[in-house]
Write a protein that holds these residues in place. Structure first.
Motif, short mmCIF file in Angstrom:
data_model
loop_
_atom_site.label_atom_id
_atom_site.label_comp_id
_atom_site.label_asym_id
_atom_site.label_seq_id
_atom_site.Cartn_x
_atom_site.Cartn_y
_atom_site.Cartn_z
N PRO A 6 13.00 37.38 -5.21
CA PRO A 6 13.61 38.63 -4.74
C PRO A 6 14.96 38.92 -5.40
O PRO A 6 15.25 40.09 -5.70
N PRO A 59 8.91 43.41 2.79
CA PRO A 59 9.02 42.40 1.73
C PRO A 59 10.47 41.99 1.50
O PRO A 59 11.41 42.74 1.78
N TYR A 60 10.64 40.78 0.98
CA TYR A 60 11.94 40.23 0.60
C TYR A 60 12.85 40.00 1.80
O TYR A 60 14.07 39.95 1.64
N ARG A 61 12.29 39.87 3.01
CA ARG A 61 13.13 39.70 4.18
C ARG A 61 13.04 38.30 4.78
O ARG A 61 13.97 37.86 5.45
N ARG A 72 9.55 31.45 -4.54
CA ARG A 72 8.78 32.63 -4.16
C ARG A 72 9.57 33.60 -3.28
O ARG A 72 9.53 34.82 -3.49
N ASP A 73 10.29 33.07 -2.29
CA ASP A 73 10.87 33.93 -1.26
C ASP A 73 12.37 34.15 -1.40
O ASP A 73 12.94 34.95 -0.67
N TRP A 80 22.36 43.14 -5.88
CA TRP A 80 21.89 42.70 -4.56
C TRP A 80 22.02 41.18 -4.48
O TRP A 80 21.64 40.46 -5.40
N GLU A 130 10.86 43.83 -12.43
CA GLU A 130 9.67 42.99 -12.34
C GLU A 130 9.41 42.16 -13.58
O GLU A 130 8.79 41.10 -13.52
N TRP A 190 20.56 41.11 3.30
CA TRP A 190 21.04 41.46 1.97
C TRP A 190 22.32 42.27 2.03
O TRP A 190 22.64 42.91 3.04
N ARG A 192 14.06 40.15 -8.93
CA ARG A 192 13.33 41.43 -8.94
C ARG A 192 14.21 42.59 -8.50
O ARG A 192 14.14 43.69 -9.07
N LEU A 193 15.05 42.39 -7.50
CA LEU A 193 15.90 43.47 -7.02
C LEU A 193 16.98 43.85 -8.02
O LEU A 193 17.44 45.00 -8.04
#
Length: 530
Positions: free
Chosen positions: A329, A167-169, A324-325, A130, A337, A123, A332-333
């Protein structure tokens, strides 16, 4: 913002791997798969790469499936028409604008063979936003699965359980190829067995070719020959195999003995390898006819539909993983949410029969259904003609005209279809001659029923020749039923060609050609007068 699965030359995650898999045996394959089922998948993942490199057919079908999915266009749309949904969609589109999704999807499709594939997100921030600076493919054997559920990915770090992944990686693609944990879902588990038996067959086939590709060389020497003479004969026999020439004393003899029935033995190896390749095609592509010879057009269409079903399943699985991945992210970032997630989809465009669609449009329009021109132009990709632009003139079968004459179009389009019925006394149509019809309708308004003269000619011809074609097809069907093989059917068709009942068909087509010629003459005359 830093790589957590970065490879190193001497660490646990090295891109250089020693593969002790030069010759797999059934016992070795069973041991590899057994350890993979117990959670130790390192050798299985290396073996999956190894057989993809060695088995050209397995490599080809995997590449076909991978590139079919990777080549699909990626579509990102807002969840609904609300302002937050549109903002989230624009955010994802901007964040992924510089990302190479083609290569990412190509890497993630490796999960078809191994059961899962992993890519790491690095990121970066621009102000308060982000976004992914890089999405890096990672080797599957750099990761392991938790011992409790077998579904939680962990990083290989030397510990028994592996390191926890923040998470988020990671983008983890584990398609539902089979029920159970991801590690047991790859088609490489089945392909390993096919490869080990195929390798034995190929090795034995190579030995067979080496032994029987050339005749057996037999040297004969007389009873009183010295050891030196025998050595000369032996050397000559061996040199004859590679040099096709030998020099021996006159008293000795050198014979070449051909081995009989070699073709039957060689065919066994070929059939075994071909059988294993077909099973691999079924495991990866769901069918065989897009990679091997087909038997019929209808069967080929069925197999193509099976492959299309697999492509749609791959597209849905990849889209769900990226949603999802990767998409979630990003939203959400940046938006929290509660922000609505946009919809990411890999669009599978279904092939459309444009000729059939055009025929339906014409028939529905003639039936009175109002069809918007804008919709027709969009479906067929036809732009709207600009004022003064050259357009195709339907009255002259594609002639380019800048100012089509209305009177010529009306005269041409109102010509009645003069294709006659099959009758011994001439035309059974009450249309009259084209010349007389033109005289009475030269100034008549455009007829809605006569907008498609060539199509009406074709429909009339099809109707008039139905009986003649039925007689021909009955004769052909009888030949097919009587033939016991394809070569026999071919010979029977060639022999019966001159005797097929063609007289009625020829008579109808001659009258149809005459009608078409008269209609063309009328169109040319009306065009010149206009």
């Amino acid at each position: 913002m830093t790589e957590i699965a970065r490879p190193s030359q001497t660490g646990l995650r090295s891109v250089w791997q020693w593969r002790p898999l030069a010759s797999l045996t059934p016992a070795a394959v069973a041991d590899i798969l057994r350890r993979a089922a117990m959670g130790d998948a390192h050798d299985f993942l290396l073996a999956a790469d190894d057989i993809r490199e060695k088995d050209l057919h397995y490599h080809a079908v995997l590449q076909t499936r991978t590139l079919s999915a990777a080549g699909l266009p990626v579509d990102i749309q807002p969840w609904d028409d609300s302002a937050p949904a549109k903002r989230a969609a624009e955010l994802v589109q901007d964040a992924l604008r510089e990302s190479d999704l083609y290569h990412l999807i190509t890497h993630l499709m490796d999960a078809v063979a191994k059961g899962y594939a992993v890519a790491e997100i690095v990121w970066e921030t621009s102000g308060s936003t982000w976004y992914p600076r890089a999405i890096l493919p990672r080797e599957a054997h750099w990761f392991t699965w938790d011992r409790d559920t077998g579904r939680l990915l962990r990083l290989v770090d030397g510990s028994a359980e592996g390191g926890e992944i923040p998470p988020y990686r990671m983008i983890v693609h584990a398609p539902p190829v089979a029920a159970g944990i991801p590690l047991l879902g790859g088609v490489a588990r089945s392909a390993l067995w096919a490869w080990v038996f195929k390798s034995y067959a190929m090795r034995d086939w190579a030995r067979f070719v080496e032994l029987f590709g050339q005749p057996i060389r037999v040297g004969k020497y007389h009873q009183g020959a010295s050891p030196d003479d025998v050595a000369v004969l032996r050397r000559a026999a061996f040199e004859l195999g590679s040099d096709a020439a030998a020099v021996i004393p006159q008293e000795m003899a050198l014979e070449l003995i051909e081995s009989g029935s070699k073709s039957a033995s060689a065919d066994l190896y070929h059939r075994l390898i071909d059988y294993l390749d077909r099973q691999v095609s079924k495991a990866v592509l769901g069918q065989t006819m897009t990679t091997d010879d087909g038997a019929s057009l209808a069967q080929a269409r069925v197999h193509a539909e099976v492959r299309a079903d697999i492509l749609r399943a791959d597209a849905r699985a990849i889209a769900a993983t990226l949603m999802r991945d990767l998409v979630a992210p990003i939203v959400r970032l940046n938006l929290g949410e509660g922000a609505p997630l946009p919809i990411l989809a890999l669009r599978v465009d279904e092939p459309e029969d444009m000729a059939a669609l055009a025929d339906q449009v014409v028939k529905l329009s003639q039936a009175g259904m109002p069809i918007p021109q804008a919709w027709v132009r969009e479906r067929f990709g036809i732009p709207e003609a600009q004022p003064g632009e050259a357009v195709l003139d339907p009255a002259r079968s594609g002639h380019i005209s800048h100012d089509p004459a209305p009177s010529a179009q009306a005269a041409t389009r109102d010509v009645a279809v003069a294709t006659p019925d099959v009758a011994p006394h001439g035309p059974a149509c009450g249309c009259g001659s084209p010349a007389a019809h033109a005289a009475g309708t030269a100034a008549a308004p455009l007829s809605a029923a006569a907008l498609d003269l060539p199509e009406r000619h074709a429909d009339r011809l099809e109707e008039a020749t139905a009986t003649a074609w039925a007689a021909i097809m009955d004769r052909i069907k009888a030949l097919v039923d009587e033939a016991d093989s394809l070569p026999a059917l071919r010979d029977a068709l060639l022999a019966a060609y001159a005797d097929l009942p063609q007289d009625t068909l020829a008579e109808v087509m001659a009258m149809a050609f005459a009608a078409a010629d008269l209609a063309g003459r009328l169109a040319a005359q009306a065009d010149s007068e206009g």
